[in-house]
Scaffold this motif. Structure first.
Motif, PDB file in Angstrom:
ATOM      1  N   MET A 200     -44.352  12.588  -9.815  1.00  0.00           N
ATOM      2  CA  MET A 200     -43.938  13.640  -8.923  1.00  0.00           C
ATOM      3  C   MET A 200     -44.112  15.007  -9.602  1.00  0.00           C
ATOM      4  SD  MET A 200     -40.336  13.865  -7.055  1.00  0.00           S
ATOM      5  CE  MET A 200     -39.525  15.395  -6.904  1.00  0.00           C
ATOM      6  N   SER A 201     -43.653  15.125 -10.848  1.00  0.00           N
ATOM      7  CA  SER A 201     -43.775  16.407 -11.530  1.00  0.00           C
ATOM      8  C   SER A 201     -45.227  16.737 -11.843  1.00  0.00           C
ATOM      9  CB  SER A 201     -42.945  16.420 -12.803  1.00  0.00           C
ATOM     10  OG  SER A 201     -43.360  15.396 -13.668  1.00  0.00           O
ATOM     11  N   LEU A 202     -46.022  15.723 -12.123  1.00  0.00           N
ATOM     12  CA  LEU A 202     -47.436  15.963 -12.401  1.00  0.00           C
ATOM     13  C   LEU A 202     -48.161  16.444 -11.154  1.00  0.00           C
ATOM     14  CD1 LEU A 202     -49.740  15.824 -14.448  1.00  0.00           C
ATOM     15  CD2 LEU A 202     -50.137  13.481 -13.691  1.00  0.00           C
ATOM     16  N   SER A 203     -47.872  15.832  -9.996  1.00  0.00           N
ATOM     17  CA  SER A 203     -48.530  16.261  -8.764  1.00  0.00           C
ATOM     18  C   SER A 203     -48.119  17.693  -8.396  1.00  0.00           C
ATOM     19  CB  SER A 203     -48.220  15.304  -7.620  1.00  0.00           C
ATOM     20  OG  SER A 203     -46.839  15.292  -7.356  1.00  0.00           O
ATOM     21  N   PHE A 204     -46.834  18.036  -8.596  1.00  0.00           N
ATOM     22  CA  PHE A 204     -46.385  19.398  -8.326  1.00  0.00           C
ATOM     23  C   PHE A 204     -47.064  20.390  -9.263  1.00  0.00           C
ATOM     24  CE2 PHE A 204     -43.466  22.973  -8.949  1.00  0.00           C
ATOM     25  CZ  PHE A 204     -43.349  23.408  -7.633  1.00  0.00           C
ATOM     26  N   ALA A 205     -47.179  20.020 -10.538  1.00  0.00           N
ATOM     27  CA  ALA A 205     -47.846  20.899 -11.508  1.00  0.00           C
ATOM     28  C   ALA A 205     -49.306  21.091 -11.132  1.00  0.00           C
ATOM     29  CB  ALA A 205     -47.733  20.320 -12.915  1.00  0.00           C
ATOM     30  N   ASN A 206     -49.949  20.049 -10.662  1.00  0.00           N
ATOM     31  CA  ASN A 206     -51.351  20.168 -10.252  1.00  0.00           C
ATOM     32  C   ASN A 206     -51.491  21.048  -9.016  1.00  0.00           C
ATOM     33  OD1 ASN A 206     -52.236  18.592 -12.369  1.00  0.00           O
ATOM     34  ND2 ASN A 206     -52.166  16.697 -11.182  1.00  0.00           N
ATOM     35  N   GLU A 207     -50.560  20.918  -8.073  1.00  0.00           N
ATOM     36  CA  GLU A 207     -50.611  21.751  -6.869  1.00  0.00           C
ATOM     37  C   GLU A 207     -50.433  23.226  -7.213  1.00  0.00           C
ATOM     38  OE1 GLU A 207     -47.711  20.429  -4.068  1.00  0.00           O
ATOM     39  OE2 GLU A 207     -48.606  18.437  -3.878  1.00  0.00           O
ATOM     40  N   GLU A 208     -49.532  23.519  -8.144  1.00  0.00           N
ATOM     41  CA  GLU A 208     -49.257  24.898  -8.526  1.00  0.00           C
ATOM     42  C   GLU A 208     -50.201  25.409  -9.611  1.00  0.00           C
ATOM     43  OE1 GLU A 208     -47.088  26.903  -6.985  1.00  0.00           O
ATOM     44  OE2 GLU A 208     -46.705  25.251  -5.608  1.00  0.00           O
ATOM     45  N   ARG A 209     -51.070  24.545 -10.092  1.00  0.00           N
ATOM     46  CA  ARG A 209     -52.098  24.867 -11.081  1.00  0.00           C
ATOM     47  C   ARG A 209     -51.531  25.377 -12.404  1.00  0.00           C
ATOM     48  NH1 ARG A 209     -56.161  27.611  -6.808  1.00  0.00           N
ATOM     49  NH2 ARG A 209     -56.809  25.673  -5.854  1.00  0.00           N
ATOM     50  N   TYR A 210     -50.607  24.605 -12.947  1.00  0.00           N
ATOM     51  CA  TYR A 210     -50.166  24.888 -14.307  1.00  0.00           C
ATOM     52  C   TYR A 210     -50.130  23.579 -15.083  1.00  0.00           C
ATOM     53  CZ  TYR A 210     -45.408  23.488 -12.917  1.00  0.00           C
ATOM     54  OH  TYR A 210     -44.316  22.815 -12.458  1.00  0.00           O
ATOM     55  N   LEU A 211     -50.179  23.688 -16.391  1.00  0.00           N
ATOM     56  CA  LEU A 211     -50.217  22.520 -17.256  1.00  0.00           C
ATOM     57  C   LEU A 211     -48.830  22.258 -17.835  1.00  0.00           C
ATOM     58  CD1 LEU A 211     -53.506  23.276 -19.223  1.00  0.00           C
ATOM     59  CD2 LEU A 211     -53.197  21.692 -17.310  1.00  0.00           C
ATOM     60  N   LEU A 212     -48.428  20.999 -17.846  1.00  0.00           N
ATOM     61  CA  LEU A 212     -47.184  20.615 -18.497  1.00  0.00           C
ATOM     62  C   LEU A 212     -47.445  20.492 -19.989  1.00  0.00           C
ATOM     63  CD1 LEU A 212     -45.936  17.882 -16.026  1.00  0.00           C
ATOM     64  CD2 LEU A 212     -45.055  20.179 -16.295  1.00  0.00           C
ATOM     65  N   GLN A 213     -46.564  21.034 -20.794  1.00  0.00           N
ATOM     66  CA  GLN A 213     -46.757  20.970 -22.233  1.00  0.00           C
ATOM     67  C   GLN A 213     -46.350  19.598 -22.747  1.00  0.00           C
ATOM     68  OE1 GLN A 213     -44.617  24.143 -24.058  1.00  0.00           O
ATOM     69  NE2 GLN A 213     -45.964  25.706 -23.222  1.00  0.00           N
ATOM     70  N   PRO A 214     -47.267  18.881 -23.380  1.00  0.00           N
ATOM     71  CA  PRO A 214     -46.932  17.526 -23.840  1.00  0.00           C
ATOM     72  C   PRO A 214     -45.894  17.515 -24.959  1.00  0.00           C
ATOM     73  CG  PRO A 214     -49.163  18.125 -24.480  1.00  0.00           C
ATOM     74  CD  PRO A 214     -48.656  19.222 -23.611  1.00  0.00           C
ATOM     75  N   THR A 215     -45.753  18.598 -25.722  1.00  0.00           N
ATOM     76  CA  THR A 215     -44.743  18.609 -26.780  1.00  0.00           C
ATOM     77  C   THR A 215     -43.344  18.772 -26.215  1.00  0.00           C
ATOM     78  OG1 THR A 215     -45.046  20.984 -27.057  1.00  0.00           O
ATOM     79  CG2 THR A 215     -46.316  19.545 -28.503  1.00  0.00           C
ATOM     80  N   LYS A 216     -43.197  19.390 -25.051  1.00  0.00           N
ATOM     81  CA  LYS A 216     -41.880  19.580 -24.446  1.00  0.00           C
ATOM     82  C   LYS A 216     -41.541  18.495 -23.439  1.00  0.00           C
ATOM     83  CE  LYS A 216     -41.551  24.557 -24.944  1.00  0.00           C
ATOM     84  NZ  LYS A 216     -41.333  25.800 -24.245  1.00  0.00           N
ATOM     85  N   THR A 217     -42.505  17.751 -22.991  1.00  0.00           N
ATOM     86  CA  THR A 217     -42.276  16.692 -22.024  1.00  0.00           C
ATOM     87  C   THR A 217     -42.086  15.394 -22.795  1.00  0.00           C
ATOM     88  OG1 THR A 217     -43.725  17.858 -20.495  1.00  0.00           O
ATOM     89  CG2 THR A 217     -43.171  15.600 -19.956  1.00  0.00           C
ATOM     90  N   VAL A 218     -40.856  14.893 -22.807  1.00  0.00           N
ATOM     91  CA  VAL A 218     -40.520  13.716 -23.609  1.00  0.00           C
ATOM     92  C   VAL A 218     -39.733  12.721 -22.756  1.00  0.00           C
ATOM     93  CG1 VAL A 218     -40.499  14.941 -25.808  1.00  0.00           C
ATOM     94  CG2 VAL A 218     -38.422  14.822 -24.460  1.00  0.00           C
ATOM     95  N   ALA A 219     -39.616  11.508 -23.277  1.00  0.00           N
ATOM     96  CA  ALA A 219     -38.828  10.461 -22.618  1.00  0.00           C
ATOM     97  C   ALA A 219     -37.548  10.259 -23.420  1.00  0.00           C
ATOM     98  CB  ALA A 219     -39.622   9.166 -22.552  1.00  0.00           C
ATOM     99  N   LEU A 220     -36.422  10.276 -22.738  1.00  0.00           N
ATOM    100  CA  LEU A 220     -35.120  10.085 -23.370  1.00  0.00           C
ATOM    101  C   LEU A 220     -34.432   8.937 -22.654  1.00  0.00           C
ATOM    102  CD1 LEU A 220     -32.969  11.221 -25.356  1.00  0.00           C
ATOM    103  CD2 LEU A 220     -32.155  12.608 -23.460  1.00  0.00           C
ATOM    104  N   ASN A 221     -34.279   7.816 -23.353  1.00  0.00           N
ATOM    105  CA  ASN A 221     -33.624   6.644 -22.768  1.00  0.00           C
ATOM    106  C   ASN A 221     -32.124   6.765 -22.977  1.00  0.00           C
ATOM    107  OD1 ASN A 221     -36.011   5.435 -21.984  1.00  0.00           O
ATOM    108  ND2 ASN A 221     -36.286   4.435 -23.947  1.00  0.00           N
ATOM    109  N   ILE A 222     -31.378   6.868 -21.891  1.00  0.00           N
ATOM    110  CA  ILE A 222     -29.928   7.017 -21.969  1.00  0.00           C
ATOM    111  C   ILE A 222     -29.288   5.649 -21.806  1.00  0.00           C
ATOM    112  CG2 ILE A 222     -27.899   8.044 -20.899  1.00  0.00           C
ATOM    113  CD1 ILE A 222     -29.661  10.398 -20.119  1.00  0.00           C
ATOM    114  N   LYS A 223     -28.474   5.280 -22.791  1.00  0.00           N
ATOM    115  CA  LYS A 223     -27.774   4.001 -22.748  1.00  0.00           C
ATOM    116  C   LYS A 223     -26.502   4.167 -21.920  1.00  0.00           C
ATOM    117  CE  LYS A 223     -27.596   3.676 -27.229  1.00  0.00           C
ATOM    118  NZ  LYS A 223     -27.297   3.196 -28.573  1.00  0.00           N
TER     119      LYS A 223
END
Length: 163
Positions: free
Chosen positions: A1-24
């Motif tokens: 969803m966030s990738l499609s929105f970023a593509n529509e608005e024509r900006y790149l998501l920064q891979p260093t700031k986009t992370v996965a956090l598994n919450i227990k």
């Protein structure tokens, strides 16, 4: 969803700031590290802590609250110290109403930032409340043994539990 929105608005998501956090959900639960989350073709890094809008998130809900309360207290203390030059101190400073207005405007929002998101336990709320009571007594040059209810009535402030 966030990738499609970023593509529509024509900006790149920064891979260093986009992370996965598994919450227990609890301390007994273990989450396998083998799960791989992707954003388009990019694999997301798994991290233990992540900061977004000034709120630190960790893999544990309790630890998130502890980290943020400690951070809020230290940031509020720094905000308080930065206002000492403006006259926010006991004797020979501003009048009491101005000092309380400075406290309410600059220190209190920093102290309570994000509390509604991570819902701290009662011990953490007591830490925040203790910081507020000590600070108000120092600002108003009151003794430490002054009754807390009297201080709150005089200042018109609510305890942290009520905020």
């Amino acid at each position: 969803m966030s990738l499609s929105f970023a593509n529509e608005e024509r900006y790149l998501l920064q891979p260093t700031k986009t992370v996965a956090l598994n919450i227990k959900p609890s301390e007994r639960t273990t989450i396998p590290k083998s799960e791989c989350f992707k954003l388009g073709e990019i694999n997301l890094n798994h991290v233990d802590t992540s900061v977004h809008l000034g709120i630190t998130r960790t893999t544990s809900v309790c630890e998130t609250a502890e980290v943020n309360v400690e951070g809020n207290i230290s940031k509020a203390r720094r905000a308080l110290y930065s206002l000492l030059g403006a006259g926010l101190h006991g004797h020979n400073g501003l009048d009491h109403k101005s000092m309380l207005d400075l406290y309410k405007s600059f220190v209190l929002p920093v102290l309570t930032y994000g509390i509604e998101i991570f819902t701290p336990k009662s011990t953490l709320i007591k830490q925040l409340d203790l910081f507020q009571r000590k600070t108000i007594k120092q600002i108003l040059s009151l003794p430490n043994n002054a009754a807390d209810s009297c201080v709150l009535i005089l200042t018109g402030l609510l305890p942290i539990e009520a905020i």
